[in-house]
Design a protein around this motif. Structure first.
Motif, PDB file in Angstrom:
ATOM      1  N   ARG A 229       0.842  -1.188   0.000  1.00 46.88           N
ATOM      2  CA  ARG A 229       0.000   0.000   0.000  1.00 46.88           C
ATOM      3  C   ARG A 229       0.884   1.247   0.000  1.00 46.88           C
ATOM      4  N   LYS A 231       1.658   4.873   1.200  1.00 42.24           N
ATOM      5  CA  LYS A 231       1.343   5.694   2.366  1.00 42.24           C
ATOM      6  C   LYS A 231       1.553   7.163   2.013  1.00 42.24           C
ATOM      7  N   HIS A 233      -0.347  11.148   2.543  1.00 44.20           N
ATOM      8  CA  HIS A 233      -1.373  11.959   3.196  1.00 44.20           C
ATOM      9  C   HIS A 233      -1.439  13.305   2.475  1.00 44.20           C
ATOM     10  N   ARG A 235      -3.981  15.771  -0.341  1.00 45.42           N
ATOM     11  CA  ARG A 235      -5.343  15.967  -0.821  1.00 45.42           C
ATOM     12  C   ARG A 235      -5.394  16.408  -2.286  1.00 45.42           C
ATOM     13  N   GLY A 239      -2.392  12.589  -4.607  1.00 45.85           N
ATOM     14  CA  GLY A 239      -2.852  11.872  -3.416  1.00 45.85           C
ATOM     15  C   GLY A 239      -4.098  11.051  -3.701  1.00 45.85           C
ATOM     16  N   GLN A 240      -5.016  11.594  -4.496  1.00 41.69           N
ATOM     17  CA  GLN A 240      -6.211  10.842  -4.877  1.00 41.69           C
ATOM     18  C   GLN A 240      -5.847   9.628  -5.726  1.00 41.69           C
ATOM     19  N   ALA A 242      -3.033   7.934  -5.566  1.00 40.81           N
ATOM     20  CA  ALA A 242      -2.471   6.935  -4.651  1.00 40.81           C
ATOM     21  C   ALA A 242      -3.581   6.208  -3.895  1.00 40.81           C
ATOM     22  N   SER A 243      -4.611   6.941  -3.481  1.00 39.65           N
ATOM     23  CA  SER A 243      -5.740   6.320  -2.782  1.00 39.65           C
ATOM     24  C   SER A 243      -6.486   5.337  -3.702  1.00 39.65           C
ATOM     25  N   LEU A 244      -6.661   5.728  -4.969  1.00 42.21           N
ATOM     26  CA  LEU A 244      -7.314   4.824  -5.922  1.00 42.21           C
ATOM     27  C   LEU A 244      -6.468   3.570  -6.155  1.00 42.21           C
ATOM     28  N   TYR A 245      -5.134   3.735  -6.168  1.00 47.41           N
ATOM     29  CA  TYR A 245      -4.256   2.566  -6.323  1.00 47.41           C
ATOM     30  C   TYR A 245      -4.428   1.607  -5.151  1.00 47.41           C
ATOM     31  N   ASN A 246      -4.487   2.137  -3.926  1.00 47.25           N
ATOM     32  CA  ASN A 246      -4.671   1.280  -2.755  1.00 47.25           C
ATOM     33  C   ASN A 246      -6.008   0.546  -2.808  1.00 47.25           C
ATOM     34  N   ASP A 247      -7.061   1.251  -3.237  1.00 50.59           N
ATOM     35  CA  ASP A 247      -8.369   0.597  -3.376  1.00 50.59           C
ATOM     36  C   ASP A 247      -8.304  -0.506  -4.429  1.00 50.59           C
TER      37      ASP A 247
END
Length: 480
Positions: A229, A231, A233, A235, A239-240, A242-247
């Motif tokens: 994952r 990491k 933080h 916005r 950052g979005q 990276a969040s989509l990659y984790n999902d």
């Protein structure tokens, strides 16, 4: 079956890339700054009308004439020298109202000799002249020769002017800056520019840091590491992302785990009726038909074992259970199974110990020996199994004199469900204890060997058969 294969990374991926987007953005930043400066200077110049420039020139000439009037008539040498020392205003004077440049009158510019008859009358004028200009003063501009009136020129931080008066001609020089100005100016400019570039570099590096993290994440995904994952933080858009990659990682992991579990459940359910069929055959009198049914059940059971082992090695709960022990007894038991079936395996086994999972390694050796039996002629069969030590590595070699594997198929022979293409002239070899399979045997061998931190190598030709070489480290494997 649903596992990821290791992706080949390009050489130098972690080295500095001369086509890096980071360097491109730095270049765009510098180019944009340069263009903005040029545009600002251009608009400033365009915004100044010719009338304003003429008015400014008239104002400067008025001020210079005011300074000349302070010198009196004829000009006071002492006062001119005082102006140079206090106001840094250098003045030269010639009584000749037609002189073009300092110390050179109009006649000399036309090439007349200074020894002419007029020298006597000009001597007095030369005695009244003076020159307090900088020795490196530049009055070679065309305007000083083409224009016979007042001339005002500003060049490289230096103001030069020629002013006509009834009492004679004056040349005035004033240095604003340039080479003779502040020697620390260029150094200060370079230090400031370096500071700006360093600040821009730091900001760009911090802004683009998530891109490097995303590259690492994609590499981990290509290696099959779905637990990785990123990491971050932040916005912003990166950052979005990276969040989509984790999902995405979580969804793929959940989907593959569900498929693995479904396959394992189905395989277990199929094995239950197979076990009942085995028990039922024990109560039926022996015949050629019952022997054929037992053989088919055995083949189905072998295929299910390969499927289950493939998925166990790919799942989160299929870790090896290695133990440091000798390899020789395990290989002897594999040879014994074929000896019972009437198949001779020539062997040469040294006493070599290693850390390995005995059950899984036995499956790998069994599959390789079955593969050798399947592709050799029973009338002229030669299969050998050797074990030896080479430094910190145990080497297991299985060689046969079978039909071999074509060169173009070697790279794919360890892929799941891949089967060697049969030649039209090649007769299938069938006997008790062998089967055509469906392409999971060698794939399972490859997985088991790699899980032990080892490698498997194939050497094969259609004339001399195949040779599989397994290398396993004697030290504790990465599975532990």
């Amino acid at each position: 079956m649903f596992g990821f294969w290791k992706a080949k990374t390009k050489p130098g991926l972690h080295h500095r890339n001369r086509h890096s987007i980071f360097l491109k953005l730095i270049g765009i930043f510098l180019l944009a700054g340069l263009l903005l400066n040029l545009l600002g200077f251009g608009f400033f110049r365009l915004g100044r009308s010719w009338q304003e420039e003429n008015r400014l020139e008239d104002t400067v000439l008025f001020l210079l004439e005011s300074a000349i009037l302070r010198l009196g008539t004829p000009p006071d040498r002492a006062l001119a020298l005082q102006m140079k020392e206090q106001q840094d205003l250098a003045i030269a004077y010639s009584p000749d109202p037609e002189a073009l440049v300092p110390d050179m009158n109009f006649r000399r510019q036309r090439g007349e000799s200074p020894d002419s008859a007029l020298d006597a009358s000009n001597g007095a004028m030369h005695d009244a002249s003076f020159n307090f200009l900088n020795p490196r003063s530049d009055f070679e501009e065309e305007d000083f020769y083409l224009n016979t009136g007042n001339v005002l020129d500003f060049h490289e931080g230096q103001l030069t002017a020629r002013i006509r008066r009834p009492e004679g001609t004056f040349w005035i020089q004033y240095q604003f800056g340039g080479p003779d100005g502040n020697p620390w100016g260029i150094l200060a400019f370079l230090i400031t520019l370096s500071g700006v570039l360093l600040l821009a570099y730091s900001l760009m590096r911090r802004t683009l840091k998530p891109i490097k993290a995303l590259m690492t994440g994609v590499q981990e995904t290509s290696r099959g590491n779905l637990d990785y994952r990123i990491k971050l933080h932040r916005r912003d858009e990166l950052g979005q992302l990276a969040s989509l990659y984790n999902d995405m990682q979580g969804k793929i992991q959940s989907m593959l785990e569900s498929r693995r579990q479904l396959l394992l459940d189905v395989s277990h359910e199929i094995r239950t009726p197979l076990t009942r069929m085995k028990l039922s055959l024990e109560f039926i009198p022996e015949s050629r038909r019952t022997e054929a049914l037992k053989e088919e059940i055995r083949l189905l059971d072998t295929m299910l074992t390969e499927v289950l082992e493939n998925e166990r090695l790919s799942s989160l709960h299929g870790a090896l259970q290695p133990r440091y022990q000798s390899l020789e007894p395990m290989l002897q038991r594999c040879i014994q199974r074929f000896s019972v079936a009437g198949i001779r395996i020539e062997h040469s086994l040294e006493d070599v110990s290693a850390s390995y999972d005995e059950a899984r390694m036995a499956i790998a050796i069994q599959n390789l020996l079955e593969n050798a039996v399947r592709h050799t002629d029973p009338q002229n069969r030669s299969i050998s199994l050797d074990l030896q030590r080479d430094g910190d590595t145990a080497i297991i070699t299985i060689q046969d004199n079978g039909t071999g594997i074509p060169e173009k198929e070697k790279d794919r022979i360890f892929e799941p469900f891949y089967r060697k293409a049969a030649k039209p002239s090649e007769k299938p070899i069938q006997e008790s204890g062998s089967s055509a399979g469906f392409g999971l045997g060698l794939s399972l061998v490859h997985r088991i060997v790699e899980s032990h931190g080892g490698t498997i190598q194939l050497e094969s030709s259609t004339d001399h058969g195949s040779k599989f070489t397994i290398r396993i480290p004697l030290t504790r494997s990465r599975a532990e």
